[in-house]
Design a protein around this motif. Structure first.
Motif, mmCIF file in Angstrom:
data_model
loop_
_atom_site.group_PDB
_atom_site.id
_atom_site.type_symbol
_atom_site.label_atom_id
_atom_site.label_comp_id
_atom_site.label_asym_id
_atom_site.label_seq_id
_atom_site.Cartn_x
_atom_site.Cartn_y
_atom_site.Cartn_z
ATOM 1 N N GLY A 56 0.799 -1.215 0.000
ATOM 2 C CA GLY A 56 0.000 0.000 0.000
ATOM 3 C C GLY A 56 0.833 1.267 0.000
ATOM 4 O O GLY A 56 0.432 2.289 -0.561
ATOM 5 N N THR A 57 2.019 1.211 0.610
ATOM 6 C CA THR A 57 2.906 2.381 0.653
ATOM 7 C C THR A 57 3.915 2.381 -0.494
ATOM 8 O O THR A 57 4.782 3.248 -0.551
ATOM 9 C CB THR A 57 3.681 2.414 1.986
ATOM 10 O OG1 THR A 57 4.474 1.224 2.110
ATOM 11 C CG2 THR A 57 2.726 2.511 3.171
ATOM 12 N N ARG A 58 3.814 1.374 -1.376
ATOM 13 C CA ARG A 58 4.700 1.205 -2.539
ATOM 14 C C ARG A 58 6.134 0.844 -2.159
ATOM 15 O O ARG A 58 7.033 0.897 -2.997
ATOM 16 C CB ARG A 58 4.706 2.468 -3.410
ATOM 17 C CG ARG A 58 3.340 2.893 -3.910
ATOM 18 C CD ARG A 58 2.707 1.830 -4.793
ATOM 19 N NE ARG A 58 1.426 2.275 -5.332
ATOM 20 C CZ ARG A 58 0.250 2.076 -4.750
ATOM 21 N NH1 ARG A 58 0.205 1.423 -3.584
ATOM 22 N NH2 ARG A 58 -0.871 2.492 -5.296
ATOM 23 N N TYR A 169 -3.051 -3.579 3.154
ATOM 24 C CA TYR A 169 -2.902 -2.713 1.972
ATOM 25 C C TYR A 169 -3.725 -1.432 2.125
ATOM 26 O O TYR A 169 -3.217 -0.324 1.891
ATOM 27 C CB TYR A 169 -3.345 -3.477 0.724
ATOM 28 C CG TYR A 169 -3.378 -2.624 -0.521
ATOM 29 C CD1 TYR A 169 -2.203 -2.327 -1.214
ATOM 30 C CD2 TYR A 169 -4.581 -2.097 -0.999
ATOM 31 C CE1 TYR A 169 -2.219 -1.533 -2.353
ATOM 32 C CE2 TYR A 169 -4.601 -1.302 -2.135
ATOM 33 C CZ TYR A 169 -3.428 -1.021 -2.806
ATOM 34 O OH TYR A 169 -3.453 -0.232 -3.928
ATOM 35 N N GLU A 173 -2.119 2.256 2.427
ATOM 36 C CA GLU A 173 -2.459 3.247 1.411
ATOM 37 C C GLU A 173 -3.028 4.509 2.047
ATOM 38 O O GLU A 173 -2.752 5.628 1.595
ATOM 39 C CB GLU A 173 -3.473 2.638 0.435
ATOM 40 C CG GLU A 173 -3.730 3.473 -0.796
ATOM 41 C CD GLU A 173 -4.655 2.767 -1.767
ATOM 42 O OE1 GLU A 173 -4.361 2.760 -2.970
ATOM 43 O OE2 GLU A 173 -5.701 2.227 -1.311
#
Length: 209
Positions: A56-58, A169, A173
């Motif tokens: 979610g935070t990449r 996720y 995010e």
């Protein structure tokens, strides 16, 4: 010896696994922890949750759809391997000597869950450390019918991953700053895990008396 210690420290460090091992290592650990009796000590709940958070935070740069497919597949296939092992070789566990990688009490604890919840244990156990590993093995050992096992296996694996990885996720995010406090997330899951194991132990002791 130092190399062995370093290896165990690595596979028990969920954050390090996700950052350096990526999707492949995460998938392999989920597979092993869901049905290989010697892998019961591997990180489970907090690994799949943090994988979702990092996605979610990449920090883990893979599509969430691919992550979910890989992890659900790993959870289902890992349990399937455990079931087949229990069905064809499970009797050997009953006579095997105890070691760090195998404790007979783990089978007995899992057996108590089957006595109490029946086939639903394959769903409930997904959220219980150690029991998650031994449930499919015991299902094979008692020769649980194949269609029933696969139904509960697929449902359990899907619910577990969608709940924890999908939830992680969405959390990552929406609150990307959580990666700076990931150690507290791990401590939270460790506390839940410890509480669950200790509670299960004392419940089993009560039933013995």
């Amino acid at each position: 010896m130092n190399a062995i210690v370093d290896f165990f420290q690595y596979i028990l460090n969920s954050e390090e696994i996700i950052r350096t091992g990526g999707l492949v290592v995460i998938t392999l650990i989920v597979f092993a922890e869901n049905g290989l009796f010697f892998a019961f000590f591997l990180p489970g709940d907090y690994l799949v949750f943090l994988a979702g958070v990092f996605c979610g935070t990449r920090t883990l740069d893979v599509p969430i759809s691919l992550l979910l497919i890989c992890m659900i597949s790993a959870a289902i296939l890992g349990s399937l391997v455990g079931y087949l092992f229990g069905r064809f070789f499970g009797h050997r566990l009953e006579t095997q000597r105890e070691s760090f990688f195998f404790k007979k009490k783990n089978i007995e604890t899992t057996r108590k869950y089957f006595d109490k919840y029946g086939s639903r244990t394959l769903i409930i156990s997904r959220f219980l450390p150690i029991v998650r590993t031994f449930a499919p093995i015991l299902a094979g050992l008692v020769r649980m019918p194949w269609p029933g096992f696969m139904t509960y296996n697929i449902v359990g694996g899907t619910v577990w991953i969608l709940g924890l990885t999908g939830g992680g996720y969405l959390f990552g995010e929406r609150f990307p700053w959580i990666v700076d406090y990931v150690q507290y997330v791990i401590l939270f899951f460790l506390a839940i895990t410890t509480f669950t194991v200790v509670k299960g132990y004392f419940n089993a002791r009560k039933q013995e008396f």
